[in-house]
Design a protein around this motif. Structure first.
Motif, PDB file in Angstrom:
ATOM      1  N   PRO A 468      36.111  32.969  50.069  1.00  6.94           N
ATOM      2  CA  PRO A 468      36.980  32.651  48.864  1.00  6.94           C
ATOM      3  C   PRO A 468      36.702  33.547  47.967  1.00  6.94           C
ATOM      4  N   ASP A 469      37.340  33.916  47.044  1.00 10.43           N
ATOM      5  CA  ASP A 469      37.218  34.832  45.822  1.00 10.43           C
ATOM      6  C   ASP A 469      38.118  34.492  44.886  1.00 10.43           C
ATOM      7  N   THR A 470      38.176  34.894  43.658  1.00 15.33           N
ATOM      8  CA  THR A 470      39.008  34.744  42.289  1.00 15.33           C
ATOM      9  C   THR A 470      39.464  36.288  42.052  1.00 15.33           C
ATOM     10  N   LYS A 471      40.711  36.455  41.558  1.00 17.18           N
ATOM     11  CA  LYS A 471      40.978  37.426  41.254  1.00 17.18           C
ATOM     12  C   LYS A 471      41.971  37.357  40.028  1.00 17.18           C
ATOM     13  N   THR A 472      42.027  38.415  38.996  1.00 17.59           N
ATOM     14  CA  THR A 472      42.737  38.035  37.914  1.00 17.59           C
ATOM     15  C   THR A 472      43.664  39.407  37.627  1.00 17.59           C
ATOM     16  N   ILE A 473      44.896  38.867  37.655  1.00 18.80           N
ATOM     17  CA  ILE A 473      45.956  39.960  37.328  1.00 18.80           C
ATOM     18  C   ILE A 473      46.679  39.844  36.061  1.00 18.80           C
ATOM     19  N   ASN A 474      47.323  40.921  35.429  1.00 18.43           N
ATOM     20  CA  ASN A 474      47.815  40.788  34.311  1.00 18.43           C
ATOM     21  C   ASN A 474      49.438  40.207  34.062  1.00 18.43           C
ATOM     22  N   PHE A 475      49.840  39.772  33.160  1.00 20.86           N
ATOM     23  CA  PHE A 475      51.088  38.901  33.264  1.00 20.86           C
ATOM     24  C   PHE A 475      52.323  39.844  33.450  1.00 20.86           C
ATOM     25  N   VAL A 482      49.090  45.257  44.496  1.00 17.64           N
ATOM     26  CA  VAL A 482      48.164  44.474  45.228  1.00 17.64           C
ATOM     27  C   VAL A 482      47.255  43.594  44.704  1.00 17.64           C
ATOM     28  N   VAL A 483      47.082  42.338  44.925  1.00 18.11           N
ATOM     29  CA  VAL A 483      46.068  41.299  44.352  1.00 18.11           C
ATOM     30  C   VAL A 483      44.722  41.574  45.139  1.00 18.11           C
ATOM     31  N   LEU A 484      44.733  41.490  46.298  1.00 22.21           N
ATOM     32  CA  LEU A 484      43.608  41.549  47.403  1.00 22.21           C
ATOM     33  C   LEU A 484      44.056  41.969  48.724  1.00 22.21           C
ATOM     34  N   ASP A 485      43.133  42.921  49.390  1.00 21.67           N
ATOM     35  CA  ASP A 485      43.136  43.086  50.750  1.00 21.67           C
ATOM     36  C   ASP A 485      42.132  42.214  51.493  1.00 21.67           C
ATOM     37  N   VAL A 486      42.930  41.074  52.157  1.00 21.99           N
ATOM     38  CA  VAL A 486      42.006  40.367  52.677  1.00 21.99           C
ATOM     39  C   VAL A 486      41.538  41.057  54.045  1.00 21.99           C
ATOM     40  N   ASP A 487      40.168  40.822  54.167  1.00 19.25           N
ATOM     41  CA  ASP A 487      39.145  41.377  55.380  1.00 19.25           C
ATOM     42  C   ASP A 487      39.125  40.250  56.339  1.00 19.25           C
ATOM     43  N   PHE A 488      39.789  40.506  57.484  1.00 21.70           N
ATOM     44  CA  PHE A 488      39.724  39.499  58.626  1.00 21.70           C
ATOM     45  C   PHE A 488      39.300  40.094  59.878  1.00 21.70           C
ATOM     46  N   THR A 489      38.441  39.664  60.780  1.00 19.98           N
ATOM     47  CA  THR A 489      38.127  40.368  62.047  1.00 19.98           C
ATOM     48  C   THR A 489      38.018  39.211  63.084  1.00 19.98           C
ATOM     49  N   ASP A 490      37.892  39.663  64.467  1.00 17.56           N
ATOM     50  CA  ASP A 490      37.504  38.761  65.469  1.00 17.56           C
ATOM     51  C   ASP A 490      36.554  39.328  66.366  1.00 17.56           C
ATOM     52  N   ALA A 491      35.603  38.801  67.038  1.00 16.76           N
ATOM     53  CA  ALA A 491      34.806  39.218  68.064  1.00 16.76           C
ATOM     54  C   ALA A 491      35.730  39.648  69.210  1.00 16.76           C
ATOM     55  N   ASN A 492      36.470  38.960  69.689  1.00 11.14           N
ATOM     56  CA  ASN A 492      37.630  39.437  70.718  1.00 11.14           C
ATOM     57  C   ASN A 492      38.389  40.284  70.069  1.00 11.14           C
ATOM     58  N   ALA A 493      37.949  41.547  70.207  1.00 13.43           N
ATOM     59  CA  ALA A 493      38.698  42.502  69.483  1.00 13.43           C
ATOM     60  C   ALA A 493      40.098  42.904  70.089  1.00 13.43           C
ATOM     61  N   TYR A 531      49.990  29.879  35.138  1.00 14.30           N
ATOM     62  CA  TYR A 531      48.983  31.038  35.300  1.00 14.30           C
ATOM     63  C   TYR A 531      47.582  30.973  36.138  1.00 14.30           C
ATOM     64  N   HIS A 532      47.712  30.017  36.979  1.00 14.56           N
ATOM     65  CA  HIS A 532      46.624  29.698  37.641  1.00 14.56           C
ATOM     66  C   HIS A 532      47.176  29.274  39.040  1.00 14.56           C
ATOM     67  N   TYR A 533      46.793  29.798  40.137  1.00 19.18           N
ATOM     68  CA  TYR A 533      47.172  29.556  41.584  1.00 19.18           C
ATOM     69  C   TYR A 533      46.226  29.537  42.397  1.00 19.18           C
ATOM     70  N   GLU A 534      45.964  28.725  43.535  1.00 12.67           N
ATOM     71  CA  GLU A 534      45.020  28.717  44.680  1.00 12.67           C
ATOM     72  C   GLU A 534      45.895  28.967  45.791  1.00 12.67           C
ATOM     73  N   ILE A 535      45.689  30.134  46.383  1.00 11.65           N
ATOM     74  CA  ILE A 535      46.456  30.569  47.780  1.00 11.65           C
ATOM     75  C   ILE A 535      45.371  30.363  48.753  1.00 11.65           C
ATOM     76  N   THR A 536      45.973  29.459  49.679  1.00 11.51           N
ATOM     77  CA  THR A 536      45.390  29.214  51.035  1.00 11.51           C
ATOM     78  C   THR A 536      45.607  30.374  52.256  1.00 11.51           C
ATOM     79  N   ALA A 548      40.812  30.343  54.203  1.00 11.53           N
ATOM     80  CA  ALA A 548      40.295  30.356  53.179  1.00 11.53           C
ATOM     81  C   ALA A 548      41.177  30.386  51.863  1.00 11.53           C
ATOM     82  N   VAL A 549      40.408  30.299  50.731  1.00 15.98           N
ATOM     83  CA  VAL A 549      41.141  30.109  49.531  1.00 15.98           C
ATOM     84  C   VAL A 549      41.071  31.353  48.387  1.00 15.98           C
ATOM     85  N   LEU A 550      42.040  32.101  48.089  1.00 12.35           N
ATOM     86  CA  LEU A 550      41.970  33.020  47.024  1.00 12.35           C
ATOM     87  C   LEU A 550      42.686  32.383  45.696  1.00 12.35           C
ATOM     88  N   THR A 551      41.930  32.537  44.778  1.00 11.56           N
ATOM     89  CA  THR A 551      42.284  31.902  43.539  1.00 11.56           C
ATOM     90  C   THR A 551      42.895  33.148  42.594  1.00 11.56           C
TER      91      THR A 551
END
Length: 713
Positions: A468-475, A482-493, A531-536, A548-551
């Protein structure tokens, strides 16, 4: 003399001088003087930073292994870098930096449990150290060395108070400023530090022994095999080389480079049918492992037709669970390379299928034609889902057995696709490409059973690294910002990972995510509340998921920073309504009603004006009715009528009208005169209905204008 022969002689000499050293004790072998160091109270001047290399036999390694712990007596808290050294002033090892937190004068033991930080050390190597800020380790010198013994001249040191020189680094030569032997006078010292050494891990050759075949016309420097080697002790430097090749030839027919690639070193013309045994060894400076690579030389004409590509989609070969292929069981016919694959059969009747993934493995039937190929490396394990099919294709030879016809039983089936390439596999025969096969078991009308099957286990779940992480953007963030580049991996490449927005709280469509890259961005205007969102965010590999949650906090516009009053909120709400579609409809209806009302008012006024000019005779006026009533009243009155308030007059004889008088009252002129008199009279309701002059003239003379007295006219 042939240069290759000289190389072979040098390698043999080098290997003899690189034999495995004495093994360290499993419990640990100490390098340095024993405890205690009670009288080692000197630590150098404040601010000194002195690198020290201890090369007396007391501090030289007596065995080969890795340093698992350091013991020292230190005077203050600080960082220290610890090294192993050769005795030619070359840093031959790695530095390990460890934070120490101690009280002055206390003995400290630093256990290095992380294998990635365990310094390799060989027999005869020295140890050394340098503080990161100022000297930490105690020592004793000169007169303090009289008893007990332990002080020596064999140490090198320098002065790094002004900083560490660039050449003081791993694997580079470094000339120390001085040592205890050349000081004037020579300085005896004993440093309160020692290292504990244990045996390291043995290096491994993971894909040997193996047997391969090469063409007789293979070119020099052609890569025919790549040996895989590794060591659990990550700081070890591994050397791989050829011990010998039988039969021996000059020059050697094959060489191996530092990365494990086996290459042709001379032409094989005339060597068809010959078999070579190449003994390969990997060495980490302490331990080694050797295995054999068998190489057969064959002619192109002797090579069987390349195997057909087969995809088996019968229920017996379809996956019944979701996971990864951890091993393949094969009934082999020949040694050779084989492409093993998983497939999605798009249309069996049209012979269309798409490869999901593939791995190339070597089939070795030298000991048995029943071969199990374990895929230990998770990055090479093929993903497979429920309903997926498996397949194979020969890269070099037909290496999979099958049975058909009279040899078949209930396990044979027609549920397979087949494609004959008649040569090497095409470059397009890879994962992600849909392939149209030449034929199928149904088209051929031939049932077959193939000697291959896959073992499926659950795979590793995806991992989201930066949530999880929290990001702030302007109105005023723009669409696609871009708000965030979500980093995801898998051991099974080999898994294909897909990212998605599972839920948002509160529900919104203001944000989107790139399913392939994980980039979360703005999809529409974000200036309006909330002005507040929780994105799963959810990541799936086709079998398992992770979320995971991106606020996201939106900085509101200046007007929205303060809490709005009820009046401003109502005004804003009303404004929003009147600018909506419904507001426009209401405004239109109101305008229509106003126009209709105006038209009706105009029509009413016109009608009233018209009616005022039209006076029908049939409708008598109200005053006519009053006059008529009065006429009736006076017509019936007796001539002896007495006005109210008047004294009663003397009775008299009623007057008798003559016939002419009666006729006169009935005449029209009389009636008209009577009506006119009534109209001229005062009509105030409050006044009594006194007789007018016109009326009184019919009964006698008019009364005086002013009464003469009470009860008189």
């Amino acid at each position: 003399m042939d240069i290759h022969f000289l190389c072979a002689i040098y390698i043999l000499w080098w290997r003899l001088h690189q034999s495995e050293g004495a093994a360290c004790a499993d419990a640990g072998t100490a390098i340095g003087t024993p405890l205690p160091w009670d009288n080692t109270n000197t630590m150098g001047n404040p601010g000194d930073r002195t690198p020290v290399l201890l090369y007396h036999t007391s501090w030289l390694a007596t065995c080969c292994g890795v340093i698992v712990a350091w013991e020292m007596r230190a005077g203050q808290t600080g960082d220290i870098a610890l090294h192993s050294w050769t005795l030619v002033n070359v840093g031959n090892g790695e530095a390990t930096m460890k934070k120490i937190n101690i009280a002055g004068g206390q003995t400290v033991r630093l256990d290095i449990t992380d294998k990635a930080k365990q310094i390799p050390i060989e027999e005869g190597m020295a140890i050394g150290f340098v503080a990161e800020t100022e000297d930490l380790v105690f020592y004793r010198e000169d007169m303090d060395c009289a008893a007990p013994a332990g002080c020596e001249f064999d140490y090198m040191f320098d002065d790094f108070s002004a900083g560490v020189p660039a050449e003081y680094k791993t694997d580079d030569p470094y000339q120390f400023l001085t040592d205890g032997n050349i000081e004037t006078p020579p300085l005896l010292r004993e440093y309160a530090i020692r290292a504990i050494v244990k045996p390291g891990a043995k290096p491994l050759l993971s894909n040997l022994p193996a047997t391969i075949s090469i063409y007789e016309d293979a070119a020099v420097d052609d890569v025919i095999f790549e040996v895989a080697f590794s060591d659990e002790d990550e700081m070890q430097t591994l050397d791989i080389y050829t011990v010998d090749i039988t039969p021996a030839e000059t020059p050697e027919p094959f060489l191996i480079d530092a990365t494990g690639k086996v290459k042709v070193n001379k032409l094989m013309t005339g060597n068809v049918g010959k078999q070579y045994a190449m003994n390969v060894e990997v060495f980490d400076g302490c331990l080694s492992e050797a295995k054999t690579l068998t190489i057969n030389v064959i002619t192109t004409l002797a090579l069987p037709v390349l195997a057909a590509a087969i995809v088996m989609y019968d229920d017996a070969w379809k996956a019944t669970c979701c996971g990864v292929v951890s091993s393949w069981q094969i009934r082999g016919a020949l040694n050779g390379w084989l492409q093993l694959s998983t497939w999605t059969v798009d249309d069996a009747a049209a012979r269309l299928a798409t490869m999901s993934g593939s791995t190339t493995q070597f089939v070795d039937i030298s000991t048995s034609d029943e071969v199990s190929i374990d895929i230990v490396n998770k990055a090479q394990q093929l993903p497979i889902q429920i309903g997926s099919a498996i397949g194979f294709a020969g890269v070099t030879v037909n290496s999979i057995r099958h049975r058909e016809g009279v040899a078949c039983d209930a396990d044979c089936h027609e549920g397979y696709l087949q494609h004959d390439f008649g040569g090497a596999l095409p470059a397009a025969f890879v994962a992600g490409v849909q392939w149209t096969f030449d034929t199928s078991g149904a088209n051929l009308g031939v049932s077959k059973e193939f000697g291959v099957r896959a073992h499926v286990i659950p795979g590793e779940a995806p991992v989201i690294g930066n949530l999880p992480d929290t990001k702030t953007i302007n109105f005023d963030a723009a669409v696609n910002d871009v708000v965030l580049d979500v980093d995801f991996t898998d051991a099974n490449a080999k898994q294909t990972l897909t990212a998605s927005i599972k839920t948002t709280n509160p529900t919104t469509t203001k944000f989107k995510i790139d399913s392939a890259t994980g980039e979360v961005s703005v999809s529409e205007d974000v200036s309006a509340t909330p002005y507040h969102y929780e994105i799963t965010v959810e990541v799936s590999d086709g079998c398992l998921t992770a979320s995971a949650v991106l606020t996201v906090d939106i900085t509101p516009p200046p007007a929205a920073t303060a809490a709005p009053t009820s009046a401003s909120s109502s005004s804003s709400s009303d404004s929003d309504f009147w600018h909506s579609t419904m507001g426009y409809v209401v405004i239109g209806l109101a305008a229509c009603l106003v126009l209709i009302s105006l038209f009706m008012l105009i029509a009413f006024c016109l009608m009233c004006n018209f009616m005022s000019k039209f006076k029908p005779n049939a409708v008598p006026r109200r005053e006519h009715n009053v006059d008529s009533h009065r006429r009736r009243r006076h017509r019936d009155m007796d001539e002896d009528y007495t006005a109210p308030g008047t004294p009663t007059p003397t009775p008299r004889t009623p007057r008798t009208l003559s016939p002419s008088q009666v006729n006169f009252k009935s005449s029209r002129s009389y009636q008209d005169g009577y009506r006119d008199a009534l109209q001229a009279a005062d009509r105030e309701i409050a006044r009594p209905p006194y007789l007018t002059t016109a009326h009184y003239s019919l009964y006698g003379p008019p009364p005086p204008k002013y009464p003469g007295g009470a009860g008189q006219w």
